[in-house]
Scaffold this motif. Sequence first.
Motif, short mmCIF file in Angstrom:
data_model
loop_
_atom_site.label_atom_id
_atom_site.label_comp_id
_atom_site.label_asym_id
_atom_site.label_seq_id
_atom_site.Cartn_x
_atom_site.Cartn_y
_atom_site.Cartn_z
N HIS A 9 1.55 -1.27 0.26
CA HIS A 9 0.16 0.27 -0.05
C HIS A 9 0.81 0.90 -0.47
CE1 HIS A 9 -3.24 2.90 0.77
NE2 HIS A 9 -2.85 3.22 1.98
N SER A 10 1.59 1.39 0.41
CA SER A 10 2.66 2.71 0.50
C SER A 10 3.67 2.60 -0.44
CB SER A 10 3.27 2.56 2.13
OG SER A 10 3.08 1.70 3.13
N MET A 12 2.26 1.76 -2.97
CA MET A 12 1.20 2.38 -4.77
C MET A 12 1.37 3.57 -4.26
SD MET A 12 -1.54 -1.04 -4.02
CE MET A 12 -2.58 -0.23 -5.53
N GLU A 13 0.85 4.41 -2.46
CA GLU A 13 1.19 5.42 -2.45
C GLU A 13 1.56 6.31 -3.23
OE1 GLU A 13 -2.25 6.42 -1.10
OE2 GLU A 13 -2.02 5.74 -1.91
N TYR A 14 3.29 6.03 -3.20
CA TYR A 14 4.43 6.29 -3.69
C TYR A 14 4.34 6.53 -4.70
CZ TYR A 14 9.42 7.66 -4.22
OH TYR A 14 10.39 7.83 -4.84
N ALA A 16 1.49 6.26 -6.71
CA ALA A 16 0.90 7.68 -6.99
C ALA A 16 0.92 9.08 -7.37
CB ALA A 16 -0.87 7.01 -6.53
N ASN A 18 0.78 10.28 -3.47
CA ASN A 18 -0.15 11.55 -2.54
C ASN A 18 0.66 10.69 -1.86
OD1 ASN A 18 -2.29 10.55 -4.54
ND2 ASN A 18 -2.88 8.46 -4.43
N LEU A 19 1.99 10.64 -0.99
CA LEU A 19 2.15 10.67 0.32
C LEU A 19 2.57 12.06 0.56
CD1 LEU A 19 4.36 7.26 0.20
CD2 LEU A 19 1.73 7.92 1.52
N HIS A 23 7.44 11.71 4.32
CA HIS A 23 7.62 10.17 4.24
C HIS A 23 7.34 9.64 2.68
CE1 HIS A 23 4.17 9.95 7.36
NE2 HIS A 23 4.63 8.81 7.54
#
Length: 211
Positions: A9-10, A12-14, A16, A18-19, A23
């Motif tokens: 999940h981390s 994927m967020e990176y 995208a 979104n972090l 982070h």
Amino acid sequence: MTQHHPDSHSLMEYSAGNLSDPHALCIRLHLDQCDHCQSRVDTLDSLGAVLMEQQASVSVSADMFDHILARLNDEPEIPPMAVNKAGNALERLVQSDINDLPWKRQLADVSVLDISHLFPDQPEKVVLQKLAAGGKAPAHTHRGQETTIVLQGAFSDHKGVFNQWDFVVLDQEDTHKPIALEGPDCITLSVLSAPLKLTGTFTRLLNPFIS
């Protein structure tokens, strides 16, 4: 070789974007040293590009390109020190080797340096922590989430041994007492959503003074 990695999940967020900046920095430092996770992010980036291509096209104004070029020209130049400074992304940010920073002794074996000011408008607290080789940090838990990457040395706790560039996320369910291994001092970068909570018999008296 790194053994503790960011979860899917981390990553994927990176990928995208979104972090938060702190982070994202932790994951960037890990990726620079971990081919396995970098390969996973490359795959996620490729998937994201394919999804973008499948999106319906959107018309833009004829002068959009000129506006973008104007904004790029208005961007301030990066100071030469930041460009020429050797080291990883963090050392370029603080413009210093991490061992030469103005560390502040907090406890017998623990020194800290709050660098939250380098991330304006970010809600998290960003802290560098140095645990003297062979030293012990006080037992503590967390009032929120703590994301940590090991920058130098290594430490052990109830979850195992964390070596240089290993990545770990802890929360209210975790109570631990890190012990630095012999060798270089253990230096970590941590991003905290809330202050930690000391749980030792005597150190818990310091909790009212922890921000």
